[in-house]
Motif scaffolding. Structure first.
Motif, short mmCIF file in Angstrom:
data_model
loop_
_atom_site.label_atom_id
_atom_site.label_comp_id
_atom_site.label_asym_id
_atom_site.label_seq_id
_atom_site.Cartn_x
_atom_site.Cartn_y
_atom_site.Cartn_z
N UNK A 214 0.77 -1.23 0.00
CA UNK A 214 0.00 0.00 0.00
C UNK A 214 0.81 1.28 0.00
N UNK A 215 2.12 1.20 0.11
CA UNK A 215 2.92 2.42 0.14
C UNK A 215 2.78 3.16 -1.19
N UNK A 216 2.46 4.45 -1.12
CA UNK A 216 2.28 5.26 -2.30
C UNK A 216 0.92 5.10 -2.96
N UNK A 217 0.03 4.31 -2.33
CA UNK A 217 -1.29 4.05 -2.90
C UNK A 217 -2.39 4.65 -2.03
N UNK A 218 -3.57 4.75 -2.62
CA UNK A 218 -4.72 5.28 -1.89
C UNK A 218 -5.22 4.23 -0.90
N UNK A 219 -5.45 4.68 0.33
CA UNK A 219 -5.91 3.78 1.38
C UNK A 219 -6.99 4.47 2.22
N UNK A 220 -7.66 3.66 3.01
CA UNK A 220 -8.56 4.15 4.05
C UNK A 220 -7.96 3.77 5.40
N UNK A 221 -7.97 4.73 6.34
CA UNK A 221 -7.53 4.44 7.70
C UNK A 221 -8.73 4.63 8.62
N UNK A 222 -9.15 3.54 9.23
CA UNK A 222 -10.32 3.58 10.10
C UNK A 222 -9.88 3.77 11.54
N UNK A 258 -5.96 -0.22 8.50
CA UNK A 258 -5.74 0.22 7.13
C UNK A 258 -6.41 -0.74 6.15
N UNK A 259 -7.10 -0.16 5.15
CA UNK A 259 -7.75 -0.94 4.11
C UNK A 259 -7.47 -0.28 2.77
N UNK A 260 -7.47 -1.03 1.68
CA UNK A 260 -7.37 -0.40 0.35
C UNK A 260 -8.52 0.57 0.15
N UNK A 261 -8.30 1.60 -0.62
CA UNK A 261 -9.35 2.60 -0.87
C UNK A 261 -10.53 1.91 -1.53
N UNK A 262 -11.70 2.24 -1.04
CA UNK A 262 -12.92 1.59 -1.59
C UNK A 262 -13.41 2.35 -2.81
#
Length: 262
Positions: A214-222, A258-262
């Protein structure tokens, strides 16, 4: 209960490096709870509590951790000479040690990656959870740090919050079992603890980033009270995730899911 000392195998127990002590249990409520009890009684640095099964395993934020036989459940007691603010770095030290151990034993059949803050992934599915607990001294130092680990070798939950798997399902060889992984993990931990003590967090951070997803990518942090979206910019010198928000600001995250961007 079986107990082995450092430096070699006894009664069929795994051989650990000099300086390690092994407490081997058939069954326990939680290896972390047992390690806490032993630490309070003065157990030495690098004592490993290993159990065949846990009946009350737990993960971060008090979540239950499924613990059937065949997987690797252990907790390491560490007594580092560091400030309490640096103790969290031992989560990354342990993560790198376990990741390198799995990679060495599983070969190219299993791609080992890390998910911030302290998960190890097998072919992009969760295979390991880490739980860090610590006790400070009145002077602000560290009395002990306990790193608990549950590694899915034979089994994995099919109802996990994040897709999970096991080493066996992902194609790891039959020779990779709990005892062999424990031995290799202890060897790697011995190496990486020395790196951390002599050179600090930078080398640990670099090794962790080589396998992070996920480094450098869009993510969601809950977080407990909000969900943030942005780009995983970096891991800072303390181990915090640096999230670049949509407005260009950077938010430092010290705990979250952390999750991949939805």
């Amino acid at each position: 209960m079986m107990s082995g000392s450092s430096g070699g195998a006894s009664a069929g127990l795994p051989a650990l490096p000099l300086g390690f002590d092994l407490v081997a249990l058939d069954s326990v409520g939680s290896t972390n709870d047992e390690a806490r009890r032993l630490a309070a009684e003065g157990a030495s640095d690098r004592t490993i509590v290993w159990a065949g099964e846990q009946t009350k395993g737990r993960g971060r934020q008090g979540r239950n951790w499924s613990s059937p036989r065949g997987n690797l459940y252990l907790s390491v007691i560490l007594r580092p000479d560091c400030a309490l603010s640096e103790a969290a770095q031992l989560s990354f030290v342990s993560c790198v040690a376990l990741g390198e151990a799995i990679a060495a034993l599983a070969g190219n059949r299993v791609e080992v990656t890390y998910k911030w803050p302290n998960d190890v992934m097998f072919n992009a599915k969760k295979g390991v959870g880490l739980l860090l607990e610590s006790l400070s001294t009145p002077e602000g130092g560290v009395d002990w740090v306990i790193v608990g680990m549950g590694t899915n070798i034979e089994h994995f939950p099919d109802d996990a919050r994040y897709p999970a798997s096991s080493l066996r399902k992902e194609g790891a060889p039959a020779a990779l079992v709990a005892a062999t992984l424990l031995e290799e993990f202890a060897r790697q931990l011995d190496t990486w603890l020395e790196v951390w003590k002599k050179r600090g967090f930078d080398d640990i951070r670099a090794a962790w980033k080589q396998r992070v997803q996920g480094l450098g990518k869009s993510i969601e942090v809950r977080l407990p009270n909000e969900t943030l979206s942005g780009v995983f910019g970096d891991l800072d010198h303390t181990g915090a995730l640096l999230l670049t928000l949509e407005d260009g600001r950077t938010r430092s995250i010290t705990a979250g899911d952390v999750f991949p961007a939805s």
